[in-house]
Motif scaffolding. Structure first.
Motif, short mmCIF file in Angstrom:
data_model
loop_
_atom_site.label_atom_id
_atom_site.label_comp_id
_atom_site.label_asym_id
_atom_site.label_seq_id
_atom_site.Cartn_x
_atom_site.Cartn_y
_atom_site.Cartn_z
N HIS A 1 39.13 51.82 50.87
CA HIS A 1 39.27 50.46 50.37
C HIS A 1 37.91 49.83 50.12
O HIS A 1 37.69 49.13 49.11
CB HIS A 1 40.06 49.63 51.38
N HIS B 1 36.34 51.35 46.98
CA HIS B 1 37.00 50.82 45.80
C HIS B 1 36.53 49.39 45.51
O HIS B 1 36.31 49.02 44.35
CB HIS B 1 38.52 50.83 46.01
N TYR B 2 36.35 48.60 46.56
CA TYR B 2 35.89 47.22 46.37
C TYR B 2 34.47 47.20 45.81
O TYR B 2 34.16 46.42 44.89
CB TYR B 2 35.95 46.48 47.70
N GLU C 1 34.49 48.30 42.18
CA GLU C 1 35.07 47.26 41.34
C GLU C 1 34.08 46.14 41.09
O GLU C 1 33.94 45.64 39.95
CB GLU C 1 36.33 46.70 41.99
N ARG C 2 33.35 45.73 42.13
CA ARG C 2 32.32 44.71 41.95
C ARG C 2 31.23 45.20 40.99
O ARG C 2 30.76 44.45 40.12
CB ARG C 2 31.71 44.36 43.30
N ARG C 3 30.84 46.47 41.13
CA ARG C 3 29.81 47.02 40.24
C ARG C 3 30.32 47.09 38.80
O ARG C 3 29.57 46.80 37.85
CB ARG C 3 29.41 48.41 40.74
N ARG C 4 31.60 47.45 38.65
CA ARG C 4 32.15 47.52 37.30
C ARG C 4 32.18 46.16 36.64
O ARG C 4 31.87 46.01 35.46
CB ARG C 4 33.55 48.11 37.35
N ARG C 5 32.52 45.13 37.39
CA ARG C 5 32.55 43.78 36.83
C ARG C 5 31.16 43.30 36.44
O ARG C 5 30.98 42.67 35.40
CB ARG C 5 33.18 42.82 37.85
N ASN D 1 47.27 46.08 34.63
CA ASN D 1 46.72 45.09 35.55
C ASN D 1 45.61 44.32 34.86
O ASN D 1 44.89 44.87 34.00
CB ASN D 1 46.16 45.75 36.81
N PRO E 1 42.09 42.99 34.14
CA PRO E 1 40.78 43.53 34.50
C PRO E 1 39.92 42.57 35.31
O PRO E 1 38.92 42.98 35.88
CB PRO E 1 40.15 43.84 33.14
N CYS F 1 41.32 39.97 37.75
CA CYS F 1 41.85 39.71 39.09
C CYS F 1 42.69 40.87 39.63
O CYS F 1 43.15 40.81 40.77
CB CYS F 1 42.68 38.43 39.10
N ARG F 2 42.93 41.92 38.81
CA ARG F 2 43.70 43.09 39.19
C ARG F 2 45.16 42.78 39.49
O ARG F 2 45.87 43.59 40.07
CB ARG F 2 43.09 43.80 40.43
#
Length: 344
Positions: free
Chosen positions: A243, A246-247, A250-254, A327, A329, A331-332
């Motif tokens: 988890h 993944h978090y 996700e932050r890096r992708r944003r 989903n 992109p 807020c998922r």
């Protein structure tokens, strides 16, 4: 950031199992340290010698006996502890229009007479056995009496949504002659009667197993609890780590999407408002950021965004890219509907 409840639950369960394993291990060690009495005639001498200062915790074995045993009504056995229960079984009409089986307790009765363990060399009375660990009564009789109610009573019950089936009577008993092992505090009163009772601190067992079987069983459960605790700990740490990774990704992708959007906005012609000497006319970093931010789809970075996601309400994609998403992109959150918007 949502908490990894699955991983946390596994870790908490592992902690509970670890505590159970430690408790079982402590009980096994405590049983190894109790005084073993091979013959009950030796117990009186031990009490005279060793119980002057500290309580004497012993383990004894023998057969159940009593001066006034109870004659069981249904099984015909003679016992020292008898429990009788009666349950009314019936069919109940539920709201769905069908009949379901249910039961209700009608009677619960318990009897006990003074009893002792006898090994042929002596006797030791046992006090408070029903509160001891490992104590189980044998089911001596189980009888089901079918309902024999009158026609009028049966009709009234039917109108109330009930169909009486009968009464189930269960008789549990500790028969005389049963071989038991008792672990507890041994005391002797003024007239020389020896009793085994629950100690203020220490193990209290009444079980048909021998002391060696009891120790082996506790050791086995202790090891099982510890192995299960280790497995749940590893699995819980894996879920929490997954988890967290993944978090972070996700932050890096944003951040990468935001950087690409800003870079694409800087290359668009006519987007920048320059003064006569070629400099941007704005007064703050926030204003500059608003000017540079384009209306591009965050997926393809080519088309302008024109789709609203329901129910989250975000508008960040074109209709082509939105049709391939499940989903949001940003807020998922799961997309239930995509609504196309028009600017003019």
């Amino acid at each position: 950031m949502t908490l990894p409840w699955g991983g946390l639950s596994c870790c908490l369960s592992a902690a509970a199992l670890y505590l159970l394993g430690r408790s079982s291990g402590r009980d096994a060690e405590a049983l190894k340290s109790v005084t073993r009495v091979n013959q009950l005639k030796e117990l009186a001498q031990l009490l005279d010698l060793e119980s002057k200062c500290l309580p004497l915790i012993v383990t004894i074995s023998g057969r159940v006996g009593s001066e006034t045993p109870i004659n069981c009504q249904y099984s015909g056995l003679r016992g020292v502890i008898v429990e009788e229960t009666a349950e009314q079984h019936y069919l109940k009409h539920n709201d769905a229009g069908s009949w379901i089986q249910d039961s209700a307790l009608m009677l619960s009765m318990s009897k006990e007479v003074p009893w002792y363990l006898d090994d042929g060399t002596g006797r030791a009375h046992v006090v408070g056995a029903r509160g001891a660990t490992g104590f189980v009564l044998t089911v001596a009789s189980e009888v089901f009496d079918e309902s024999g109610r009158s026609l009028v009573r049966g009709t009234l019950d039917y109108l109330q949504g009930l169909k009486m089936l009968g009464v189930k009577r269960i008789e549990r008993v500790l028969p005389t002659g049963t071989s038991l092992t008792v672990v507890g505090e041994a005391v002797k009163d003024d007239i020389g009667t020896i009793r085994i009772q629950r100690p203020h601190k220490g193990p209290f067992y009444v079980t048909p197993k021998t002391i060696d079987q009891l120790i082996a069983n506790l050791g086995k459960w202790s090891r099982w609890y510890k192995y299960a605790s280790m497995g749940l700990t590893v699995f819980g740490v894996f879920l929490i780590t997954k988890h967290a990774i993944h978090y972070i990704l996700e932050r890096r992708r944003r951040r990468e999407l935001q950087r690409r959007v800003l870079a694409a906005a800087a290359k668009r012609p006519g987007q920048d408002n320059e003064s006569s000497d070629g400099k941007i006319e704005n007064g703050s970093d926030c204003a500059k950021r608003d000017v540079l931010m384009p209306d591009l789809c965050v997926i393809c970075l080519e088309q302008e965004y024109n789709s609203v996601f329901v129910p989250c309400g975000h508008m960040c994609c074109c209709t082509t890219c939105a049709s391939h998403l499940s989903n949001c992109p940003l807020c998922r959150r799961r997309i239930e509907q995509v609504v196309k918007t028009f600017r003019h």
